[in-house]
Design an enzyme around this catalytic site. Sequence first.
Site, PDB file in Angstrom:
ATOM      1  CG  MET A  44      -1.726  -1.289   1.387  1.00 46.10           C
ATOM      2  SD  MET A  44      -2.603  -1.434   2.978  1.00 46.10           S
ATOM      3  CE  MET A  44      -3.944  -0.267   2.742  1.00 46.10           C
ATOM      4  CG  ASP A  94       0.244  -5.305   2.089  1.00 45.77           C
ATOM      5  OD1 ASP A  94      -0.215  -4.257   2.585  1.00 45.77           O
ATOM      6  OD2 ASP A  94       1.452  -5.455   1.822  1.00 45.77           O
TER       7      ASP A  94
END
Length: 458
Positions: free
Chosen positions: A110, A269
């Site tokens: 991210m 994630d």
Amino acid sequence: MGDRTYILAHDLGTSGDKATLFDARGRMVASAKYAYATDYPRPGWVEQSPADWWKAVCVTTRELLGGGGGADVGVDGGGAVAADTGADAGARAGLVAPGEIACVVLSGHMMGCVLVDGAGAPLRPAIIWADTRAVRQEQDMLGRIGAEAGYRITGHRLSASYTAAKLLWVRDNEPAAYERAACVLNAKDYILHRLTGSFVTDYSDASGTNLLDLSALRWSDTILEALGIKASLLPELHASTDVVGGVTRAVAGACGLLAGTPVVAGGGDGSCACVGAGAVREGDVYGILGSSSWISSVARKPLTDPEMRTFNWAHLDPQFYTPCGTMQAAGLSAQWFSDALCDGAPVERLDESAAVSPVGANGLIFLPYILGERSPRWDVNARGAFAGISATTSRADMARAVLEGVGMNLRLIIGCLGLAPDAAITMIGGGAESRLWMQALADIWRRRVRLPERLSEA
């Protein structure tokens, strides 16, 4: 889904992509991995090639579907494929046909910045989560928006770590690339575009951009206006479970999937790990003990801490949020101790040594601030220390103190989150494999610590 249909999941991590097949009962059938490089052009700069991500997805997909190692995607030997199969699932890599894939779903690292043109071609290497070059842009954001207002809107501190500051860095330093940009994406969003042709993201990844109005789950007009960023530069927002398109004919041959195979948005994630740990109901709490560590809970609304010690993500379920506190060096403290004071012995040996020392490490205290600290101190200049060394202090005491020092810092984070007194904490990550460490955490926190049945896949 029938008994012979499968979900294909890709997890684009920092070191590589892991592709996994799951059957209709949620059992892992097979997995394949492909490593890619991370570049460090200058101090504080951390970049990857989106082309490597796409190559990894194509190679691992074809490996699992029996289509070979990816000859059609120009593999140059830069990665390595390793397939693992689940014998209990009754299937092996290469024996699942493309027509048996019910859908493809994605997870990825991210807080990045991938600028692409209208055709989806990257305009420069991806600036990933670990990059900290945008310090001046962070200060500009704080001046334009204000620390408290930014925190209230986004659920996060305004920081060089997030997408917004990285995007502003490109605007300030590479204006030609910025002017040509049609969209800014994260890692999994780039693959979503390659598969479907759509510029989309999900709420969880969007919550790591410093551009999302977290409570409203829409791009913040206030922040975009203050920073002079056009809303058209941002992808379309979706829930993580939304089907955002189908595999296009143009890429079906390269990746080995059938054209029209549904593609699901997926999530960042960290948010996927939350669900992997089973934190799917209000009040659930989980933690990750890896190189860094965090504690997070599931809540109906973001937690706004008056001292901004914690932050918030969007959960994969759009009705929830995940208030969170992250420390910098958890497993990394153990690795440092092993490298610096144990001649590089395997970290697993730390357990054996620490077990010799009693609870409390004979009065030795370790401050785990070897990389500065995020929650709860937010001080990049904080430094680690052993305190209470005496002539009788042993290496075993130091090993025990490292484990306990991490646990004590995480206890401070737990205190910031306002958790229910009886809430158990489910732990995942590599550190969770240490039973001694888990028992130490349970003792320090005075809470039940639980482990998922499938720890390695959580």
